[in-house]
Design a protein around this motif. Structure first.
Motif, PDB file in Angstrom:
ATOM      1  N   GLY A  96      -0.860  -0.212   2.716  1.00  0.00           N
ATOM      2  CA  GLY A  96      -0.649  -1.586   2.299  1.00  0.00           C
ATOM      3  C   GLY A  96      -0.983  -1.794   0.832  1.00  0.00           C
ATOM      4  N   LYS A  97      -0.323  -2.781   0.258  1.00  0.00           N
ATOM      5  CA  LYS A  97      -0.645  -3.165  -1.118  1.00  0.00           C
ATOM      6  C   LYS A  97      -1.738  -4.217  -1.076  1.00  0.00           C
ATOM      7  CE  LYS A  97       3.748  -2.343  -3.447  1.00  0.00           C
ATOM      8  NZ  LYS A  97       4.850  -2.963  -4.161  1.00  0.00           N
TER       9      LYS A  97
ATOM     10  N   HIS B 216       4.582  -2.175  10.020  1.00  0.00           N
ATOM     11  CA  HIS B 216       4.630  -0.750   9.686  1.00  0.00           C
ATOM     12  C   HIS B 216       5.467   0.054  10.673  1.00  0.00           C
ATOM     13  CE1 HIS B 216       0.750  -0.888   7.026  1.00  0.00           C
ATOM     14  NE2 HIS B 216       1.662  -1.757   6.662  1.00  0.00           N
TER      15      HIS B 216
ATOM     16  N   THR C 234       3.578  -0.682   0.811  1.00  0.00           N
ATOM     17  CA  THR C 234       4.256  -1.933   1.130  1.00  0.00           C
ATOM     18  C   THR C 234       3.293  -3.095   1.342  1.00  0.00           C
ATOM     19  OG1 THR C 234       5.839  -2.946   2.668  1.00  0.00           O
ATOM     20  CG2 THR C 234       4.306  -1.349   3.598  1.00  0.00           C
ATOM     21  N   ALA C 235       3.780  -4.277   1.068  1.00  0.00           N
ATOM     22  CA  ALA C 235       3.024  -5.495   1.375  1.00  0.00           C
ATOM     23  C   ALA C 235       3.414  -5.999   2.765  1.00  0.00           C
ATOM     24  CB  ALA C 235       3.311  -6.557   0.317  1.00  0.00           C
TER      25      ALA C 235
ATOM     26  N   ASP D 127       3.696  -6.237   6.696  1.00  0.00           N
ATOM     27  CA  ASP D 127       2.765  -5.945   7.789  1.00  0.00           C
ATOM     28  C   ASP D 127       3.400  -5.145   8.922  1.00  0.00           C
ATOM     29  OD1 ASP D 127       0.603  -7.203   6.608  1.00  0.00           O
ATOM     30  OD2 ASP D 127       1.081  -9.145   7.489  1.00  0.00           O
TER      31      ASP D 127
END
Length: 128
Positions: free
Chosen positions: A108-109, A95, A90-91, A93
């Protein structure tokens, strides 16, 4: 055979992940059964239609209809897929929102090859 799913609505992201997995295969002399899905709906439909069981799923969260989180909840309700290890890619933040699913990991991406290698090392060690 170890089965891996890659679910992301962006083809380039799916291809990059698959390329990292293929490089891992080549280096380790392992063969995976890799499946790509362009949406949570497609993933759920294929799992049901083909009676497919995935050992590991790389799952994007930000997709058009069903989010990755919603898709993961539905997958965990399935008896045949309850043992699937889920990695959110995922992009986003935030989580913490994924913790209710108890994912194997949240990455993260953009993902790195080292990150994918470490995840594959971990799941293969657990399955051994």
């Amino acid at each position: 055979m170890f089965s891996i799913g890659v679910c992301d609505d962006r083809p380039l992201c799916r291809q990059l992940l698959e390329e990292f997995i293929l490089l891992y295969e080549k280096e380790k002399g392992i063969l995976f059964d890799i499946h790509q899905f362009g949406s949570g709906e497609e993933l759920l439909e294929e799992l049901h239609k083909l009676d497919m069981i995935l050992d590991l799923l790389f799952l994007d969260n930000s997709m058009k209809k069903l989010t990755g989180l919603e898709t993961a909840k539905l997958i965990q309700q399935s008896d045949s897929m309850s043992a699937c290890s889920i990695v959110f890619v995922t992009a986003d933040d935030d989580h913490d929102q994924f913790m209710q699913i108890q994912p194997l990991q949240v990455v993260g991406k953009p993902v790195t090859r080292e990150c994918i290698d470490a995840i594959l090392d971990k799941v293969l060690a657990e399955k051994a």
